[in-house]
Scaffold this active site. Structure first.
Site, mmCIF file in Angstrom:
data_model
loop_
_atom_site.group_PDB
_atom_site.id
_atom_site.type_symbol
_atom_site.label_atom_id
_atom_site.label_comp_id
_atom_site.label_asym_id
_atom_site.label_seq_id
_atom_site.Cartn_x
_atom_site.Cartn_y
_atom_site.Cartn_z
ATOM 1 N N GLU A 79 53.352 23.258 22.936
ATOM 2 C CA GLU A 79 52.615 24.412 23.440
ATOM 3 C C GLU A 79 51.141 24.371 23.053
ATOM 4 O OE1 GLU A 79 52.991 29.293 23.257
ATOM 5 O OE2 GLU A 79 54.220 28.037 21.957
ATOM 6 N N ASP A 156 58.379 29.334 17.229
ATOM 7 C CA ASP A 156 58.677 30.256 18.319
ATOM 8 C C ASP A 156 58.799 31.670 17.767
ATOM 9 O OD1 ASP A 156 59.405 30.690 21.153
ATOM 10 O OD2 ASP A 156 61.301 31.352 20.297
ATOM 11 N N ASP A 316 60.379 26.088 25.188
ATOM 12 C CA ASP A 316 61.240 27.175 24.729
ATOM 13 C C ASP A 316 62.715 26.881 24.957
ATOM 14 O OD1 ASP A 316 59.243 29.132 23.932
ATOM 15 O OD2 ASP A 316 58.796 29.400 26.053
#
Length: 399
Positions: A79, A156, A316
Site C-alpha cells: 500500500e 491494516d 487487504d
C-alpha cells in the site's frame, strides 16, 4: 515450499514486534500520540508517523524475503510508497540499511533530527527475534518461486492502531474495534493466473499482561497449490493459534448451520444491513479492519464477511483469500455474485490478484471494485447468496 512459508511467518512476527514497539517504547509512542491530534498536529512532524511505521514494516518484509529468496523482492507490492519529504524539502527513500546505525541515521532525516525516536525505531527494525514453529516443518509442498507475486499490508486498520484502545470487550469473540483489530497481511499469488497461493495473517495485539502491559499476538497461515491444501488451524501448535477455532471449523463443516452469521463494516450500506438482518437475524457483527473481519471468517467466528464498497484492495484480501482457499473457502466479487445465476453453472467470480482495473489510476487500480464476500464453505456460500439476493432490493450501486 516450507522455506518461504517459514520465512513469511517469521517476518510477520518481526513486523508484529515493530508494531508493538511503536506503542510500547515511549519515544515512539509519543509520535503515535501526536497523530491523534486532529487539526492541531505539531508542524515539526511533517510526515505521517503511522505511514512511516507502515513503510518500515513493508521494507523489513522486502529485505528479509529478498535476502532469502533473491529476486522475489522485485515482485512484492504494498500500500505504501517508501519516499518521504522532510521539513527541509529533502526527498528521502526509506529502506532498511545494512547496520542499525545507518538505519537510525536515515530515519533521523525523515523524523527531522529526532535522534531518540530514530534510534529506537532502528533498534526495533534490526532486532532479531526468537522463532520456532515445528508445524511448519510438516509443510513439504514445493511452489516454483518464479510464479510468485506478493501483496503486503504492513499494518491494516491503522486508525485502530493509532487510537490504541485496549479495553474493548468482544461480542461473541468478535472485537468491534480496538488494537485486536490490527493485522499484518502477507499474501502470495500466482503471477500467471492471479490465484492466491499462501497467506499469513499476524494479529500483534491479542492479549495484554496486566502487570507489564506488554502485548502478545498470534498468527495464522494457509497454503493452497494445485491439489495440496494445508493450514495452521488443522495443526496443533504452540504459537498461540486458537485451538477452539479448529474444533469449530471441523464441527460446522460437517453440518449445515441453522442460521448464518456475518461480519460487516459499520459503514456498510443500509440495504445490505437490512438484507443481512433478514438472513442472519441477530448474528450480524460490526468490526474494524478488512484484515480482521477476514480473520473472523478464517477462525470460524462467522460464516461470511460481506463488504459492498470498492474500498478494499488486493493487499487487504490476498492473505486471507489464500488461507480460506486452503480450508475450502475463498473470496468472491459481491457485485458479480448478485448478477450470477447459479442454475447456469457459472463459476464463482473469485477475486484475482495479477491484473489491475483498466482505466483506474493510483490505488484504485488495485481496488476490489465489486466488493467482496469471504466464506468458509462453497455450499454455505451458495445458500447464503440465494437468501441474500431474495432479501436484497438491488440498487444501481450494487448491480
Amino acid at each position: 515450499m516450507s522455506e518461504i512459508l517459514r520465512e513469511l511467518v517469521y517476518v510477520s512476527e518481526k513486523a508484529a514486534n515493530i508494531a508493538r514497539a511503536c506503542r510500547q517504547q515511549e519515544s515512539l509512542f509519543q509520535l503515535l500520540i501526536e497523530e491523534k491530534k486532529e487539526g492541531e498536529k505539531n508542524k515539526k512532524f511533517i510526515n505521517d508517523f503511522k505511514t512511516l511505521a507502515d513503510v518500515l514494516v513493508q521494507e523489513v518484509i522486502k529485505q528479509n524475503v529478498g535476502n532469502k529468496f533473491p529476486g522475489l523482492e522485485n515482485h512484492i507490492y504494498g500500500e505504501e510508497s517508501n519516499e518521504f519529504t522532510n521539513e527541509l524539502g529533502e526527498k528521502i527513500t526509506v529502506k532498511v540499511c545494512p547496520t542499525e546505525e545507518e538505519t537510525a541515521q536515515l530515519l533521523s532525516k525523515v523524523l527531522n533530527g529526532n535522534k531518540l525516536a530514530s534510534e529506537a525505531l532502528a533498534q526495533a527494525v534490526h532486532q532479531d527475534i526468537s522463532f520456532a514453529d515445528p508445524t511448519l516443518d510438516l509443510v513439504k509442498i514445493n511452489i516454483p518461486q518464479d510464479i510468485m507475486g506478493m501483496w503486503v499490508d504492513p499494518i491494516d486498520s491503522t486508525y485502530q492502531y493509532i487510537k490504541g484502545s485496549s479495553d474493548i470487550k468482544p461480542n461473541r469473540g468478535i472485537f468491534p474495534c480496538g488494537l485486536q483489530c490490527v493485522t499484518i497481511l502477507i499474501g502470495v499469488y500466482d503471477r500467471q493466473t492471479g490465484v492466491p497461493l499462501i497467506g499469513v495473517i499476524n494479529q500483534p495485539f491479542v492479549s495484554q499482561d496486566v502487570k507489564t502491559l506488554r502485548w502478545k499476538g498470534q498468527y495464522f497461515w494457509g497454503l493452497s497449490y494445485m491439489d495440496s491444501n494445508i493450514h495452521s488451524l488443522q495443526l496443533s501448535s504452540k504459537n498461540g493459534n486458537n485451538g477452539e477455532a479448529t474444533s469449530q471449523l471441523t464441527e460446522e463443516a460437517s453440518c449445515e448451520p441453522k442460521h448464518f452469521s456475518a461480519v460487516i463494516s459499520t459503514s456498510e450500506k443500509d440495504a445490505i444491513k437490512t438484507a443481512l438482518s433478514n438472513v442472519c437475524g441477530e448474528n450480524v457483527y460490526g468490526a474494524a479492519g478488512a484484515g480482521y473481519k477476514s480473520l473472523c471468517v478464517v477462525q470460524g467466528l462467522v460464516d461470511v464477511y460481506v463488504f459492498s464498497e470498492d474500498t478494499t484492495f488486493k493487499w487487504d484480501s490476498c492473505a486471507a483469500h489464500a488461507i480460506l482457499k486452503s480450508i475450502g473457502g475463498g473470496m468472491v466479487d459481491l457485485r458479480e455474485c448478485l448478477k450470477r445465476n447459479p442454475e447456469t453453472g457459472l463459476d464463482l467470480p473469485h477475486l484475482s490478484y495479477n491484473v489491475d482495473n483498466q482505466g483506474a489510476t493510483g490505488v484504485d487500480r488495485w481496488a476490489n471494485k465489486g466488493g467482496l464476500v469471504a466464506y468458509r464453505s462453497r455450499q454455505q456460500l451458495e445458500t447464503f447468496l440465494d437468501l441474500l439476493i431474495k432479501n436484497l432490493s438491488l440498487s444501481s450501486t450494487l448491480t
